[in-house]
Design a protein around this motif. Structure first.
Motif, short mmCIF file in Angstrom:
data_model
loop_
_atom_site.label_atom_id
_atom_site.label_comp_id
_atom_site.label_asym_id
_atom_site.label_seq_id
_atom_site.Cartn_x
_atom_site.Cartn_y
_atom_site.Cartn_z
N GLY A 48 0.79 -1.23 0.00
CA GLY A 48 0.00 0.00 0.00
C GLY A 48 0.82 1.27 0.00
N THR A 49 2.14 1.19 0.18
CA THR A 49 2.99 2.39 0.17
C THR A 49 3.37 2.73 -1.26
OG1 THR A 49 3.91 1.81 2.33
CG2 THR A 49 5.11 3.44 1.02
N PRO A 50 3.10 3.97 -1.72
CA PRO A 50 3.44 4.33 -3.09
C PRO A 50 4.95 4.38 -3.30
CG PRO A 50 2.67 6.26 -1.88
CD PRO A 50 2.44 5.07 -1.01
N LEU A 51 5.39 4.10 -4.49
CA LEU A 51 6.80 4.20 -4.85
C LEU A 51 7.11 5.62 -5.29
CD1 LEU A 51 7.05 0.85 -6.87
CD2 LEU A 51 7.61 1.24 -4.47
N ILE A 52 8.41 5.94 -5.37
CA ILE A 52 8.83 7.31 -5.72
C ILE A 52 9.75 7.24 -6.93
CG2 ILE A 52 9.99 9.40 -4.92
CD1 ILE A 52 9.28 8.60 -2.07
N ALA A 53 9.54 8.14 -7.86
CA ALA A 53 10.38 8.25 -9.06
C ALA A 53 10.92 9.68 -9.17
CB ALA A 53 9.59 7.90 -10.31
N GLU A 54 12.12 9.77 -9.71
CA GLU A 54 12.70 11.08 -10.00
C GLU A 54 12.44 11.39 -11.48
OE1 GLU A 54 16.94 12.95 -8.90
OE2 GLU A 54 17.00 11.62 -10.64
N VAL A 55 11.90 12.57 -11.76
CA VAL A 55 11.51 12.94 -13.13
C VAL A 55 12.17 14.26 -13.49
CG1 VAL A 55 9.56 13.44 -14.66
CG2 VAL A 55 9.28 11.80 -12.78
N ARG A 56 12.71 14.33 -14.71
CA ARG A 56 13.37 15.55 -15.16
C ARG A 56 12.54 16.26 -16.22
NH1 ARG A 56 15.98 15.78 -20.16
NH2 ARG A 56 16.37 13.80 -21.21
N PHE A 57 12.76 17.58 -16.31
CA PHE A 57 12.08 18.43 -17.27
C PHE A 57 13.10 19.37 -17.92
CE2 PHE A 57 9.43 17.45 -13.67
CZ PHE A 57 8.26 16.97 -14.23
N LYS A 58 13.20 19.35 -19.21
CA LYS A 58 14.05 20.22 -20.01
C LYS A 58 15.49 20.29 -19.51
CE LYS A 58 13.81 24.30 -22.89
NZ LYS A 58 13.21 25.60 -23.19
N ASN A 59 15.94 19.29 -18.87
CA ASN A 59 17.36 19.14 -18.55
C ASN A 59 17.95 20.19 -17.64
OD1 ASN A 59 19.64 17.55 -18.76
ND2 ASN A 59 20.54 18.80 -20.35
N ASP A 60 17.14 20.96 -16.92
CA ASP A 60 17.74 21.86 -15.94
C ASP A 60 17.03 21.81 -14.59
OD1 ASP A 60 15.42 23.17 -16.50
OD2 ASP A 60 16.35 25.02 -17.22
N HIS A 61 16.03 20.96 -14.46
CA HIS A 61 15.44 20.76 -13.14
C HIS A 61 14.75 19.40 -13.08
CE1 HIS A 61 12.03 22.43 -15.36
NE2 HIS A 61 11.24 21.85 -14.48
N LYS A 62 14.68 18.86 -11.87
CA LYS A 62 14.05 17.57 -11.62
C LYS A 62 13.20 17.67 -10.36
CE LYS A 62 17.97 15.17 -11.59
NZ LYS A 62 18.93 14.05 -11.64
N ASP A 63 12.32 16.70 -10.20
CA ASP A 63 11.51 16.65 -8.99
C ASP A 63 11.14 15.19 -8.71
OD1 ASP A 63 10.18 17.48 -6.75
OD2 ASP A 63 8.88 18.92 -7.79
N PHE A 64 10.57 14.95 -7.52
CA PHE A 64 10.21 13.60 -7.11
C PHE A 64 8.68 13.46 -7.10
CE2 PHE A 64 14.33 14.48 -5.19
CZ PHE A 64 15.06 13.38 -5.61
N TYR A 65 8.21 12.31 -7.58
CA TYR A 65 6.77 12.05 -7.68
C TYR A 65 6.48 10.63 -7.20
CZ TYR A 65 6.63 16.19 -10.67
OH TYR A 65 6.75 17.47 -11.17
N THR A 66 5.31 10.45 -6.61
CA THR A 66 4.89 9.12 -6.18
C THR A 66 4.10 8.44 -7.30
OG1 THR A 66 2.83 9.97 -5.21
CG2 THR A 66 4.76 9.86 -3.78
N TYR A 67 4.14 7.11 -7.31
CA TYR A 67 3.37 6.35 -8.30
C TYR A 67 3.03 4.98 -7.71
CZ TYR A 67 7.66 3.70 -9.41
OH TYR A 67 8.77 2.90 -9.34
N PRO A 68 1.92 4.40 -8.14
CA PRO A 68 1.52 3.07 -7.63
C PRO A 68 2.40 1.98 -8.20
CG PRO A 68 -0.01 3.81 -9.32
CD PRO A 68 0.91 4.96 -9.05
N GLU A 69 2.51 0.88 -7.48
CA GLU A 69 3.39 -0.22 -7.88
C GLU A 69 2.98 -0.82 -9.22
OE1 GLU A 69 4.93 -4.55 -6.11
OE2 GLU A 69 3.81 -3.13 -4.84
N GLU A 70 1.68 -0.86 -9.51
CA GLU A 70 1.22 -1.48 -10.76
C GLU A 70 1.64 -0.69 -12.01
OE1 GLU A 70 -2.32 0.65 -8.76
OE2 GLU A 70 -0.71 -0.72 -8.18
N LEU A 71 2.08 0.56 -11.83
CA LEU A 71 2.52 1.35 -12.98
C LEU A 71 3.86 0.86 -13.52
CD1 LEU A 71 1.38 3.66 -14.60
CD2 LEU A 71 2.58 5.27 -13.11
N ASP A 72 4.72 0.30 -12.65
CA ASP A 72 5.98 -0.35 -13.05
C ASP A 72 6.81 0.55 -13.98
OD1 ASP A 72 7.95 -2.30 -13.15
OD2 ASP A 72 7.04 -3.31 -14.88
#
Length: 363
Positions: A51-75
């Motif tokens: 039940g705990t969401p996973l976390i992914a690091e996502v980048r945008f236009k190569n000068d900044h990134k952020d962290f986002y949660t996602y469900p396990e089934e998204l893989d």
């Protein structure tokens, strides 16, 4: 829809030109990208809590990134295009990191947002998401040029550097530099009328400006800030002084007008080597007169001295000999002359640059 190598997205945030990629390459996660991460824990499966969401690091236009949660089934996997939550609407980003290493990355960046308040990854980007994203990216250059014209007509003392459209094409961030405060209320009104999007004005510093615009350094290589530096550290005059560099602002300043970031690269090595050197403020006493310190050759272990009566004629003395002279002076003894200890001599000229000149460029 299968993205084409001709799409502008593949040059968005990459150092390589579009034509350098071969068919079948995962161009979205190549190491040519400035914000690329090597996941050395990729094959490690840590403990998972139900039940705990996973976390992914996502980048945008190569000068900044952020962290986002996602469900396990998204893989999710590195290189995936994803639609993520934005303040209003959604944005499109590229996954740069997933798995146990994300937690370590968050600690390194001192990310403090609680898990329940983090934004979410909605889904993998669908074909229509990518189409709209590519269409938004294609508008960035023309929007930038038109905005510069509007700002100039309004007499605003600001420099627009870059524009980043949100993935759903409903908002754009305008990055600018300015010496002081800028009243851009009229500008925002005109931009909203012309482009029919929500406007966010974001002021950046001159170092961030150089990173966005890019260029070649005096070393002949691409600017570090444009190719790999993502976190800027303060550069002070002490970094130049401890490396015995000539206090010439034209040589020590980068394209941003500030002291070069590379002055910090060898700073610690010089600081460590200088621990073996005696205090440079100590005056060496000889029968022929007193000698004062002029400069160091750190890695050769040499200190340069000159007589107080002849500062232009400087002589190189090994560090162990300098320590020997200092001990003799403490015992009340004076060697005959400085020349007896010199390994080489040179004529010194003053370039005429002051510490005040360097302080103007330091942070």
């Amino acid at each position: 829809m299968k993205p084409s190598l001709k799409d502008p997205v593949f040059n968005r945030g990459c150092c390589k030109m579009k034509g350098d990629f071969a068919e079948g390459q995962l161009v979205l996660n190549r190491s040519a990208c400035k914000l690329h991460e090597y996941n050395w824990m990729k094959d490690y499966e840590g403990e998972k809590t139900e039940g705990t969401p996973l976390i992914a690091e996502v980048r945008f236009k190569n000068d900044h990134k952020d962290f986002y949660t996602y469900p396990e089934e998204l893989d999710l996997h590195e290189g995936d295009l994803v639609a993520v939550e934005a303040a209003i609407g959604h944005d499109i980003g590229i996954v740069t990191l997933v798995g146990p290493l994300v937690e370590k990355q968050m600690k390194r960046k001192r990310y403090r947002t609680p898990l329940e308040e983090m934004r979410k990854v909605y889904r993998r980007a669908r074909a229509n998401d990518v189409e709209k994203w590519l269409a938004a990216i294609a508008l960035e250059d023309s929007t930038l040029y038109r905005t510069r014209t509007i700002a100039e007509n309004l007499g605003l003392e600001m420099k627009l550097n870059d524009i980043e459209y949100q993935g759903d094409k409903t908002k754009a961030i305008f990055y600018y530099t300015a010496d002081g405060r800028v009243d851009f209320r009229e500008l925002i009104k005109k931009l909203a009328e012309e482009f029919h999007i929500r406007i966010e004005m974001r002021q950046i510093g001159v170092r961030q400006e150089s990173a966005k615009l890019g260029g070649m350094g005096s070393c002949g290589r691409e600017l570090c800030c444009a190719s790999w530096i993502s976190t800027f550290q303060s550069v002070t005059t002490s970094a130049a002084r401890i490396q015995q560099l000539s206090p010439n602002p034209q040589k020590l300043a980068g394209q941003c007008g500030k002291l070069k970031c590379c002055l910090n690269y060898e700073y610690e090595a010089y600081a460590d080597a200088l621990k073996a050197f005696p205090d440079a403020n100590i005056v060496l006493k000889f029968e022929n007169g007193d000698a004062i310190h002029q400069k160091n050759d750190v890695f050769k272990g040499i200190m340069w001295y000159s007589y107080t009566t002849d500062k232009g004629n400087i002589m190189a003395i090994p560090v162990d000999k300098v320590k020997e002279i200092i001990e003799m002076n403490k015992d009340g003894k004076k060697p005959e002359k400085l020349e007896d200890y010199a390994v080489t001599k040179e004529q010194h000229t003053n370039e005429g640059y002051s510490e005040k000149d360097l302080n103007k460029m330091s942070d």
